[in-house]
Structures are given as C-alpha cells and as structure tokens.
Design a protein around this motif. Structure first.
Motif, PDB file in Angstrom:
ATOM      1  N   THR A 222       0.846  -1.195   0.000  1.00 41.20           N
ATOM      2  CA  THR A 222       0.000   0.000   0.000  1.00 41.20           C
ATOM      3  C   THR A 222       0.880   1.243   0.000  1.00 41.20           C
ATOM      4  O   THR A 222       2.068   1.176   0.311  1.00 41.20           O
TER       5      THR A 222
ATOM      6  N   GLY B 175      -4.295   1.156  -1.806  1.00 45.87           N
ATOM      7  CA  GLY B 175      -4.490   2.534  -2.221  1.00 45.87           C
ATOM      8  C   GLY B 175      -3.264   3.412  -2.168  1.00 45.87           C
ATOM      9  O   GLY B 175      -2.208   3.028  -1.668  1.00 45.87           O
ATOM     10  N   ASP B 176      -3.405   4.633  -2.718  1.00 45.15           N
ATOM     11  CA  ASP B 176      -2.300   5.568  -2.936  1.00 45.15           C
ATOM     12  C   ASP B 176      -1.225   4.898  -3.784  1.00 45.15           C
ATOM     13  O   ASP B 176      -0.048   4.819  -3.415  1.00 45.15           O
TER      14      ASP B 176
ATOM     15  N   TYR C 129      -7.334  -4.332  -5.710  1.00 45.75           N
ATOM     16  CA  TYR C 129      -6.839  -2.957  -5.586  1.00 45.75           C
ATOM     17  C   TYR C 129      -7.988  -2.020  -5.266  1.00 45.75           C
ATOM     18  O   TYR C 129      -9.104  -2.176  -5.781  1.00 45.75           O
TER      19      TYR C 129
ATOM     20  N   THR D 133      -8.779   2.393  -4.392  1.00 48.56           N
ATOM     21  CA  THR D 133      -8.250   3.751  -4.490  1.00 48.56           C
ATOM     22  C   THR D 133      -7.921   4.302  -3.104  1.00 48.56           C
ATOM     23  O   THR D 133      -8.600   4.006  -2.118  1.00 48.56           O
ATOM     24  N   GLY D 134      -6.874   5.111  -3.051  1.00 47.35           N
ATOM     25  CA  GLY D 134      -6.571   5.904  -1.863  1.00 47.35           C
ATOM     26  C   GLY D 134      -6.929   7.353  -2.131  1.00 47.35           C
ATOM     27  O   GLY D 134      -7.441   7.698  -3.210  1.00 47.35           O
TER      28      GLY D 134
ATOM     29  N   GLU E 134      -5.188   9.049  -5.374  1.00 48.95           N
ATOM     30  CA  GLU E 134      -5.741   8.830  -6.711  1.00 48.95           C
ATOM     31  C   GLU E 134      -6.733   9.934  -7.072  1.00 48.95           C
ATOM     32  O   GLU E 134      -6.841  10.320  -8.245  1.00 48.95           O
TER      33      GLU E 134
ATOM     34  N   ASP F  70     -14.134   2.754  -1.816  1.00 43.71           N
ATOM     35  CA  ASP F  70     -13.359   3.927  -2.224  1.00 43.71           C
ATOM     36  C   ASP F  70     -12.899   4.727  -1.007  1.00 43.71           C
ATOM     37  O   ASP F  70     -13.466   4.631   0.089  1.00 43.71           O
ATOM     38  N   ASP F  71     -11.898   5.557  -1.256  1.00 38.07           N
ATOM     39  CA  ASP F  71     -11.479   6.497  -0.221  1.00 38.07           C
ATOM     40  C   ASP F  71     -12.521   7.608  -0.090  1.00 38.07           C
ATOM     41  O   ASP F  71     -13.148   7.998  -1.079  1.00 38.07           O
TER      42      ASP F  71
ATOM     43  N   HIS G 213      -8.902   2.355   2.568  1.00 39.50           N
ATOM     44  CA  HIS G 213      -7.603   3.008   2.622  1.00 39.50           C
ATOM     45  C   HIS G 213      -7.299   3.657   3.971  1.00 39.50           C
ATOM     46  O   HIS G 213      -6.191   3.543   4.491  1.00 39.50           O
TER      47      HIS G 213
END
Length: 376
Positions: free
Chosen positions: A157, A189-190, A217, A219-220, A223, A263-264, A294
């Motif tokens: 991560t 994420g990230d 995978y 998102t962080g 993204e 999602d973040d 995240h």
C-alpha cells in the motif's frame, strides 16, 4: 478573507519551521554576530525562499518532477532539523539547570542537533528507498472455515510512484511479494501521484505479482488528486481487480471468504465515487469479510457492518518522527493490528513506499503478510 487567513497561517508555519532551527543552529551558538552568523542566516533566508518556489513549481500547474524531488526533500530535511531543534531548546534548559555556561550550552546543543539531523536524514533516505522488510502477522478470524486456515494475504500500500523513477524498486518489491507465496495480494491505495501516462512504467511491474486466489486494488486519497478512474482502468488492464465498492467471493476447498473494497472518502467529490459499504457488501454470503479501506478511520462503519478484518494504509506510520503524533489526531490507529467494536479487527500498514520527502525516520516501510486462522 479566506486567502488572507491561509497566507497568514502559511507564513506562521514557515516562520516556525525555519525560525527555531535558525535560533538553535545559528543565532544562539554565535551570539548573533560574526561570519558564521551571517553565513548561516544567508543560507536560512535562501532556503526560506527556495522551499515555497520548488513546492509551487513541483505541485502547482507546472508539475515539474525535478522541482518535486528538490522541494519535497528539502521539506523532509527541514522537518527533521526543526524537530530536533525543538528538543534542543529543552536540552539547553537542562544544561542551564546543571550549571553549564549559556554560550557553551548553546554550542553543545547546536553541534548535537546538527550531528543527529545529518545522521537521521542519511538513514531516513536509506530507509525510504530500500526494499521494505516483510512483516508477518497472524490474524485469528471468528467464523473462518478450517479449509482457509493459513490463508496468506500479502498487502502492499501507499507505493506513491511519483517523480523519482522507482521502476527497479517496483520490480524488487514484486520479487519479495512473490517469495511470500501469497494466496491473495492486495494494494490498499495511494498507488501513484500523477497521471497514468507519466507513472505507469513504475506501476507496470505489479502485473507480475502471483496470487492464485486474486489480486485486488482500491483507491486511496491520492488517486483522487489526479486521475482515479484512469488508475482503476490501468490496474484492471494489468490483471488486478479493482474493488470499486464491490466484493468478490474467494473459495478454497469449498470454503468461502468475502474480499471487499470501498473507495477512499476523498472520492465523494467525483461522480460515481466515494465509499459505499452497503453496496460493497450487497449480496455477499454469510461468511467472514476482509475489507480493503484506505483510511483507518473508516473502521467505524466496518465495525457497524460486522466486517471481520479491515486492511488499511494511509498513515505511513507517521513516516518522519514525530509526525505520527499529528497523524494520530486524524486517525484512530497509526500502525499495526488492533481490535475494535463487534470483534472487528483492523490492520494498518505503515506503507510500502513513501510520499513527498524521500525519508522514513522511525517509521520503516513494510510488505505485510497477514496469515489468517480460525479463532479458537
């Protein structure tokens, strides 16, 4: 008015970040006069002007990678020097109480702060750029079927592929991940800072990760500072399955585990994005859920939903001591395995890469192996 307040706050922060080291390393030990005082002051003033310039050129409209590298590194070095300069103020007080002459105490403290800062910056660069150590953690999951005992979930991560070209580092990370023989691989994420066009060459080695039960995978927040949908699509194109408020059922020996991802929270500003845990778990069978989220503070919703294990990153473990104290003001956990309401557990990774300054001080990076076991 808002702009004026922001400029005032920025000026105050810069004044503290530069002022305390200037006092500790330049003014106090020289008595405010002499050649060394003026040379040190000139260097401080130049750095004070150089830092905002490089940060603007790097992170502003120009998006200059060389400026990012210089500006971020300068910021990291400044944070180290500032932190130890603050401690130096207390050290001078202790020396004064012990009866040490004030001028001598100032010189001793300045020499100590400078020496410690140089060592920590050198060590911090090494720690940030090295291939992360593997951290293996056994996690007991209530309700996990016996057929899933020993399931290996490998987590990377916060890789933050950015201005520094770390393709070779990425390839070596993949080698270490594969050596752990993961059943499931996760990226929490990230992934990268920048566009797919600029950063995909560093990300593409992740296509070689081997995990027979799935590569997932999410998102962080970073993204969403760029092209979140582009990275979702790119990760799908290299064989990873984005969990965009979705879940998948993993099966081994007829026993099941749900792997979900949300999602973040930063994604709320983008249509069709933002965390939606009910949607992610909709239709999931009644088996334990491992959730990729995240940010650790998403644990409150996870616990309310009865998630067995949340896997997060985001904090970097603070990255550069003592920044973890500030992280703790925003997040419930900075690193490690923790237990929360409704028997929900949270594993917070310190991250595999680094963001911004290429330093890690007292917050080593990690590749995490979570070995799942039924709770006895």
């Amino acid at each position: 008015m808002k702009l004026a307040v922001r400029l005032m706050m920025l000026s105050l922060v810069l004044a503290l970040l530069f002022g305390v080291p200037w006092w500790t390393l330049v003014s106090a030990p020289t008595g405010g006069s002499g050649t060394l005082f003026w040379i040190g002051t000139a260097i401080g003033v130049a750095a004070l002007g150089f830092l905002p310039l490089t940060m603007f050129l790097g992170h502003g409209p120009a998006q200059s990678d060389p400026a990012v590298i210089v500006g971020d590194t300068l910021l990291g070095v400044l944070w180290v020097v500032f932190s130890w300069s603050v401690l130096g103020v207390f050290a001078r007080g202790a020396l004064a109480v012990a009866g040490v002459d004030g001028a001598l105490a100032a010189r001793l403290v300045a020499a100590g702060v400078l020496a410690i800062s140089v060592v920590l910056v050198a060590w911090g660069v090494y720690e940030a750029r090295r291939v992360p150590r593997v951290r293996t953690v056994d996690v007991a999951i209530r309700g996990l079927a016996d057929g899933l005992d020993g399931l290996r979930v490998v987590v990377v991560t916060d890789t933050h592929y950015a201005a520094l070209d770390r393709r070779r580092w990425s390839e070596r990370v993949v080698e270490v991940v594969n050596a752990q023989q993961p059943d499931i691989a996760c990226h929490a994420g990230d992934l990268a800072d920048g566009s797919v066009a600029k950063r995909h060459a560093q990300v593409d080695p992740l296509a070689e990760v081997k995990a027979p039960l799935g590569r997932f995978y999410i998102t962080g927040n970073h993204e969403y500072f760029g092209d979140a949908q582009g990275w979702i699509d790119h990760m799908a194109s290299i064989g990873w399955e984005p969990l965009h408020n979705q879940h998948r059922v993993v099966t081994r020996d007829d026993d099941q585990l749900v792997v979900a991802g949300i999602d973040d929270p930063t994604g709320k500003g983008l249509p069709g994005h933002g965390p939606d845990l009910p949607a992610a778990l909709s239709g999931a069978p009644d088996v334990p859920v491992v959730l990729l989220a995240h940010q650790p503070k998403q644990i409150a919703d996870s616990a309310a939903a009865g998630v067995a294990l949340q896997i997060s990153g985001h904090t970097h473990g603070g990255q550069i001591w003592p920044f973890h104290y500030l992280v703790r003001l925003d997040q419930p956990v900075v690193a490690g395995l923790s237990r929360h309401a409704n028997n929900t557990q949270l594993y917070t990774s310190r991250g595999t890469g680094f963001w911004g300054p290429q330093l890690r001080v007292f917050a080593p990076s990690e590749i995490t192996v979570l070995v799942l076991h039924p709770e006895r």
